[in-house]
Structure formats: C-alpha cells, structure tokens
Scaffold this motif. Structure first.
Motif, PDB file in Angstrom:
ATOM      1  N   THR A   1       6.736  64.259   0.945  1.00 39.05           N
ATOM      2  CA  THR A   1       8.047  63.636   1.155  1.00 39.05           C
ATOM      3  C   THR A   1       8.013  62.156   0.762  1.00 39.05           C
ATOM      4  OG1 THR A   1       7.418  63.663   3.497  1.00 39.05           O
ATOM      5  CG2 THR A   1       9.141  65.183   2.813  1.00 39.05           C
ATOM      6  N   GLY A   2       6.888  61.482   1.017  1.00 34.47           N
ATOM      7  CA  GLY A   2       6.763  60.067   0.633  1.00 34.47           C
ATOM      8  C   GLY A   2       6.898  59.912  -0.884  1.00 34.47           C
TER       9      GLY A   2
ATOM     10  N   PHE B   1      10.511  60.499  -1.912  1.00 37.02           N
ATOM     11  CA  PHE B   1      11.336  59.315  -1.621  1.00 37.02           C
ATOM     12  C   PHE B   1      11.061  58.199  -2.643  1.00 37.02           C
ATOM     13  CE2 PHE B   1      11.553  60.659   3.061  1.00 37.02           C
ATOM     14  CZ  PHE B   1      12.867  61.082   2.966  1.00 37.02           C
TER      15      PHE B   1
ATOM     16  N   PHE C   1      14.348  52.146   5.304  1.00 36.07           N
ATOM     17  CA  PHE C   1      13.453  52.577   6.384  1.00 36.07           C
ATOM     18  C   PHE C   1      11.994  52.394   5.969  1.00 36.07           C
ATOM     19  CE2 PHE C   1      17.411  54.863   7.046  1.00 36.07           C
ATOM     20  CZ  PHE C   1      17.628  54.648   8.401  1.00 36.07           C
ATOM     21  N   MET C   2      11.673  52.796   4.754  1.00 35.72           N
ATOM     22  CA  MET C   2      10.282  52.783   4.302  1.00 35.72           C
ATOM     23  C   MET C   2       9.715  51.366   4.263  1.00 35.72           C
ATOM     24  SD  MET C   2      10.629  55.679   1.374  1.00 35.72           S
ATOM     25  CE  MET C   2       8.938  55.786   0.809  1.00 35.72           C
TER      26      MET C   2
ATOM     27  N   GLN D   1       9.432  52.491   9.061  1.00 36.48           N
ATOM     28  CA  GLN D   1      10.135  53.419   9.970  1.00 36.48           C
ATOM     29  C   GLN D   1      10.315  54.770   9.293  1.00 36.48           C
ATOM     30  OE1 GLN D   1      10.814  52.642  12.975  1.00 36.48           O
ATOM     31  NE2 GLN D   1      10.436  50.440  12.852  1.00 36.48           N
ATOM     32  N   LEU D   2      10.558  55.799  10.098  1.00 40.86           N
ATOM     33  CA  LEU D   2      10.831  57.108   9.523  1.00 40.86           C
ATOM     34  C   LEU D   2      12.251  57.161   8.959  1.00 40.86           C
ATOM     35  CD1 LEU D   2       9.336  59.607  12.136  1.00 40.86           C
ATOM     36  CD2 LEU D   2       8.260  58.642  10.089  1.00 40.86           C
ATOM     37  N   VAL D   3      12.394  57.817   7.824  1.00 44.43           N
ATOM     38  CA  VAL D   3      13.724  58.137   7.306  1.00 44.43           C
ATOM     39  C   VAL D   3      14.324  59.159   8.289  1.00 44.43           C
ATOM     40  CG1 VAL D   3      14.953  59.107   5.323  1.00 44.43           C
ATOM     41  CG2 VAL D   3      12.898  57.710   4.954  1.00 44.43           C
TER      42      VAL D   3
ATOM     43  N   THR E   1      15.818  63.734   5.724  1.00 47.82           N
ATOM     44  CA  THR E   1      14.509  64.201   5.275  1.00 47.82           C
ATOM     45  C   THR E   1      14.467  65.733   5.221  1.00 47.82           C
ATOM     46  OG1 THR E   1      13.548  62.256   6.312  1.00 47.82           O
ATOM     47  CG2 THR E   1      12.037  64.032   5.757  1.00 47.82           C
TER      48      THR E   1
ATOM     49  N   PHE F   1       4.929  65.690   5.839  1.00 44.30           N
ATOM     50  CA  PHE F   1       6.035  66.430   6.466  1.00 44.30           C
ATOM     51  C   PHE F   1       5.430  67.650   7.158  1.00 44.30           C
ATOM     52  CE2 PHE F   1       9.343  69.522   6.902  1.00 44.30           C
ATOM     53  CZ  PHE F   1      10.503  68.801   7.141  1.00 44.30           C
TER      54      PHE F   1
ATOM     55  N   ARG G   1       6.987  65.149  10.256  1.00 45.52           N
ATOM     56  CA  ARG G   1       6.558  63.952  10.975  1.00 45.52           C
ATOM     57  C   ARG G   1       7.214  63.850  12.354  1.00 45.52           C
ATOM     58  NH1 ARG G   1       5.073  60.927   5.975  1.00 45.52           N
ATOM     59  NH2 ARG G   1       4.083  58.967   6.519  1.00 45.52           N
TER      60      ARG G   1
ATOM     61  N   GLN H   1      11.527  68.093  12.725  1.00 44.43           N
ATOM     62  CA  GLN H   1      11.195  68.503  11.350  1.00 44.43           C
ATOM     63  C   GLN H   1      10.336  69.770  11.357  1.00 44.43           C
ATOM     64  OE1 GLN H   1       9.493  65.236   9.072  1.00 44.43           O
ATOM     65  NE2 GLN H   1      11.214  63.882   9.514  1.00 44.43           N
TER      66      GLN H   1
ATOM     67  N   ARG I   1       3.661  51.435  10.879  1.00 44.90           N
ATOM     68  CA  ARG I   1       3.479  52.836  10.449  1.00 44.90           C
ATOM     69  C   ARG I   1       2.483  53.547  11.357  1.00 44.90           C
ATOM     70  NH1 ARG I   1       1.764  51.682   4.634  1.00 44.90           N
ATOM     71  NH2 ARG I   1       1.583  53.935   4.337  1.00 44.90           N
TER      72      ARG I   1
HETATM   73  P1  AMP Z   1       3.919  58.424   2.996  1.00 49.39           P
HETATM   74  O1  AMP Z   1       3.901  58.351   1.515  1.00 49.39           O
HETATM   75  O2  AMP Z   1       3.722  59.820   3.517  1.00 49.39           O
HETATM   76  O3  AMP Z   1       2.975  57.432   3.631  1.00 49.39           O
HETATM   77  O4  AMP Z   1       5.384  58.003   3.463  1.00 49.39           O
HETATM   78  C1  AMP Z   1       5.883  56.715   3.192  1.00 49.39           C
HETATM   79  C2  AMP Z   1       7.145  56.472   3.986  1.00 49.39           C
HETATM   80  O5  AMP Z   1       8.147  57.430   3.608  1.00 49.39           O
HETATM   81  C3  AMP Z   1       7.016  56.639   5.494  1.00 49.39           C
HETATM   82  O6  AMP Z   1       6.517  55.459   6.121  1.00 49.39           O
HETATM   83  C4  AMP Z   1       8.461  56.938   5.888  1.00 49.39           C
HETATM   84  O7  AMP Z   1       9.242  55.761   5.859  1.00 49.39           O
HETATM   85  C5  AMP Z   1       8.923  57.820   4.726  1.00 49.39           C
HETATM   86  N1  AMP Z   1       8.655  59.243   5.002  1.00 49.39           N
HETATM   87  C6  AMP Z   1       7.796  60.057   4.321  1.00 49.39           C
HETATM   88  N2  AMP Z   1       7.802  61.289   4.845  1.00 49.39           N
HETATM   89  C7  AMP Z   1       8.679  61.266   5.882  1.00 49.39           C
HETATM   90  C8  AMP Z   1       9.101  62.225   6.836  1.00 49.39           C
HETATM   91  N3  AMP Z   1       8.613  63.466   6.836  1.00 49.39           N
HETATM   92  N4  AMP Z   1      10.018  61.836   7.756  1.00 49.39           N
HETATM   93  C9  AMP Z   1      10.536  60.589   7.764  1.00 49.39           C
HETATM   94  N5  AMP Z   1      10.151  59.627   6.917  1.00 49.39           N
HETATM   95  C10 AMP Z   1       9.229  59.951   5.972  1.00 49.39           C
END
Ligand code: AMP
Length: 190
Positions: free
Chosen positions: A32-33, A36, A53-54, A58-60, A65, A87, A89, A93, A146
């Motif tokens: 998911t990251g 995004f 959010f990122m 913070q979480l989206v 998501t 995902f 998180r 979800q 985070r």
């Molecule tokens: P990551 O690449 O997994 O470290 O995700 C980077 C950022 O994307 C996180 O700090 C969140 O802001 C957002 N994000 C990624 N996956 C999720 C998720 N499953 N739910 C909410 N936010 C997410």
C-alpha cells in the motif's frame, strides 16, 4: 492460493523480503505504501490526499486505503496468491481484507511478522533515508511518529490473526539472507 500478510514495524524489512517471496512463489506483491507513493508521483487525487498523512507519519484513513486495496486485488485475474506488505495496518483493515478475500473464495494463509527492536528500526530508517528519497525517512520526528503509530494502531492486528491461529513471528535481525531463509522455512511448514 497462498496469501501472506508480511507484517512488521516500519524498517523491519517487509519490502526487501517481499521481493524475495514474490520471486520464489510467483505471488502478486501489493504494497500500500508503494501504491500511495506512485499516486503521489502521478499527482492523482488519491496521492494528494495520502501525502498529507504520509508526510506526518500518520495512517491514511481506513476507508480510502481499503477501497484502494480492494481495487488492486480485484484487478488481478487468477493470481497464484498475494503478498500484502504494509496492509492491514488496523483491525478494520484486517476485517475488510477477510471479507474481500472471502468474496473471491480465498483467505489469508498466514500472517508473518518480522520482529525488530525499536533502536534498530530507528537506525535502519535513518540509513535508508540516504538512498530512499522518502521524506518520511528523512525526519527523525516523523520516524518516531511512524513507530508510535505502529505500536498504538497497528500492533493490535497481531491479535486479530493470532485469534485465527494464523500468526507466525520471525526474528527480523540478521542478514537479509538469514531472514529470507527463516521466511522460506516458515512458509514451507504451512
Ligand atoms: P510504508 O511504505 O508501508 O512504510 O508506508 C508509508 C506510509 O504510507 C505510512 O506511514 C502511511 O502513511 C501510509 N500507508 C501505507 N500503508 C497504509 C495502510 N495500510 N493504512 C494506512 N496508511 C498506510
């Protein structure tokens, strides 16, 4: 189908290990990251929303998501399985993922968490910042956010899968290959 949730705090090595797993098992990788970040790069509405959010660590929001993840899953015809990276998180979800997979007559095989202590995470993320180009790796306050969000909102997802007897914990310390070997062993024993 083999459907794995690769779980762990930021900096645990989920992305790196996912690459190894998709090579070996021919799974579809859904991070998911990464999705995004691709949307941020493409300046889509979703990207603009997610970025706010990122950038703060913070979480989206769940609804956004979950809808995005659903569309990605349904986009694949006849996959051998999925590896979900980053995902679910939140428990909401996780419940939405169960519901979605049951609609396509499958389910999560196992949730594998990579166990890494907080000091090590901070060090890894600070190192990753040198090459990742990710604004959320570059700022120690955002890194801490985070980690805190992981502890408060995401770690409870372990209980969700544990209650279904699907949780496997793997030591996330050692060389990349050590950890890959532990993951292969865990999956072989499923
Ligand atoms: P990551 O690449 O997994 O470290 O995700 C980077 C950022 O994307 C996180 O700090 C969140 O802001 C957002 N994000 C990624 N996956 C999720 C998720 N499953 N739910 C909410 N936010 C997410």
């Amino acid at each position: 189908m083999l459907n794995i949730v690769l779980f762990g705090p930021p900096g645990a090595g989920k992305g790196t290990q996912s690459e190894r797993l998709i090579d070996k098992y021919g799974l579809v990788h859904l991070s998911t990251g990464d999705i995004f970040r691709a949307n941020i790069k493409g300046e889509t509405d979703l990207g603009i929303l997610a970025k706010s959010f990122m950038d703060n660590g913070q979480l989206v929001p769940d609804e956004v998501t979950i809808n995005m993840l659903k569309a990605e899953v349904l986009n694949h015809r006849d996959p051998k399985g999925f590896i979900f990276d980053g995902f679910p998180r939140t428990n909401a979800q996780a419940a939405a993922l169960d519901e979605l997979l049951s609609e396509i007559n499958t389910s999560i095989t196992s949730m594998i968490s990579l166990d890494v202590q907080e000091d090590e995470l901070r060090e890894r993320l600070a190192n990753r910042a040198k090459t990742s180009g990710r604004p959320d790796d570059a700022n120690p306050a955002v890194i801490q956010n985070r980690i805190d969000v992981y502890k408060n909102e995401t770690a409870p997802v372990i209980d969700y899968y544990s209650a279904q007897n699907k949780w496997i914990k793997i030591d996330g310390l050692g060389t990349i290959q050590d950890i890959t070997n532990r993951l292969f062993d865990a999956i072989a024993s499923l």
